[in-house]
Design a protein around this motif. Sequence first.
Motif, PDB file in Angstrom:
ATOM      1  N   LYS A 191      -1.446   7.523  -0.928  1.00 30.47           N
ATOM      2  CA  LYS A 191      -1.327   7.908   0.560  1.00 30.47           C
ATOM      3  C   LYS A 191      -2.595   7.450   1.417  1.00 30.47           C
ATOM      4  O   LYS A 191      -2.512   6.798   2.353  1.00 30.47           O
ATOM      5  N   TRP A 192      -3.718   7.771   0.493  1.00 30.75           N
ATOM      6  CA  TRP A 192      -4.954   7.421   1.140  1.00 30.75           C
ATOM      7  C   TRP A 192      -5.260   5.972   1.437  1.00 30.75           C
ATOM      8  O   TRP A 192      -5.457   5.509   2.804  1.00 30.75           O
ATOM      9  N   LEU A 193      -4.876   5.033   0.628  1.00 35.79           N
ATOM     10  CA  LEU A 193      -5.048   3.595   0.890  1.00 35.79           C
ATOM     11  C   LEU A 193      -4.268   3.096   1.965  1.00 35.79           C
ATOM     12  O   LEU A 193      -4.675   2.121   2.590  1.00 35.79           O
ATOM     13  N   LYS A 194      -2.885   3.644   1.801  1.00 40.77           N
ATOM     14  CA  LYS A 194      -1.841   3.334   3.268  1.00 40.77           C
ATOM     15  C   LYS A 194      -2.549   3.430   4.284  1.00 40.77           C
ATOM     16  O   LYS A 194      -2.447   2.777   5.284  1.00 40.77           O
ATOM     17  N   TYR A 195      -2.946   4.732   4.239  1.00 38.74           N
ATOM     18  CA  TYR A 195      -3.641   5.191   5.838  1.00 38.74           C
ATOM     19  C   TYR A 195      -4.766   4.499   6.374  1.00 38.74           C
ATOM     20  O   TYR A 195      -4.767   3.967   7.602  1.00 38.74           O
TER      21      TYR A 195
END
Length: 362
Positions: free
Chosen positions: A348-352
Amino acid sequence: MTECLRTRGFLPCEDPETELRVGASFAMLDELGAELPSLLLEADCRAYLAGRQIPDWPYETVPNRLLGQARLYYLRLAFLASGYINQIGQPACHLLPANIARPLARICHLLHRPPILSYDGYALYNWKRFDRDLPVALGNIDTLQNFVHLYDEHWFILVHVEIEAIAANILDAIIALEESDGFADEARVNAALSQIAETLDRLLVVLKRIPEKMSDELYFSRFRPYIGMFHDVEYEGVDLPRQDHRGETGAQSSIMPTLIGFMKIPHQPNKLTRHLIDMRQYMPESHRRWVEYAETLPDVKPLAEPEVWNRVLEGMAAFREVHYHWAIKYIARRSNDPHGTGGTPYLKWLKYLIDETRAHMK
């Protein structure tokens, strides 16, 4: 320091020390480091490590002339601590014995960092060159310390070391722009951005090499557990409350935070961005200061040509996308836990971060 950043990036100015020389008794730590991968295969490893007499750092401070020795001392102790707490195949452990805890806590206090193995000890200080006349690059470097007898772990670490070496060109571009008073000069701004974009292209080539010599099954089961978080750990004999510390992770590298600060990418404040700030405490103090300094530099976006500006942002996003792909391959397909070694919900963090990087394009 500035010249070092331009030529070595966030790697040490001098190649890391390879053996402890601050006293005759310290040779045992080098020997223990060499034995650690074998010891961790034994059920009585914790009892053996707890019984060793580990020498204390012999100075009240860390003199600059002994900084390399202090880093190696921290590296050896931090590997022992993470091996002890996270030993594979043994019950969960929440007590680090005093013979390891006290010297580790003290050297980490002197180095202004938390008492756990972080990215600096696992990668930045953990390499040597075979030929000092050749670059810091894959094929000419090896690790000083490992958790396991697998070249896969060497490769994982060494890919990060080459990435850090190449990234010196990013810092060189930023520093050259500052030293030439180029923040108001369109030509200089775009030359610096071009240099950064070209460097990001090179970083991506190296990151893509991860699968060449690293098995996803071996990474996940054999050495990733050793770089995990510390949960509710008591440092025996140390006047500290029980500790939670984030495990080693590439998010503790200063490269991307520096670029985010320089490019003024407006990541919206939330739990994930607060986590990014928290990761800075695991960086060497001088790196933290540099990231903060990059954030204060003038915004070059108004003078940037759209093509070169967007090349930098696309390079950052592409680097994160490969990281995202490796996170799926090496972790997500083998685990239901959405958190990485640093404690983040990593996918989720990387996509964000990828989406908000591209949203900053001209």
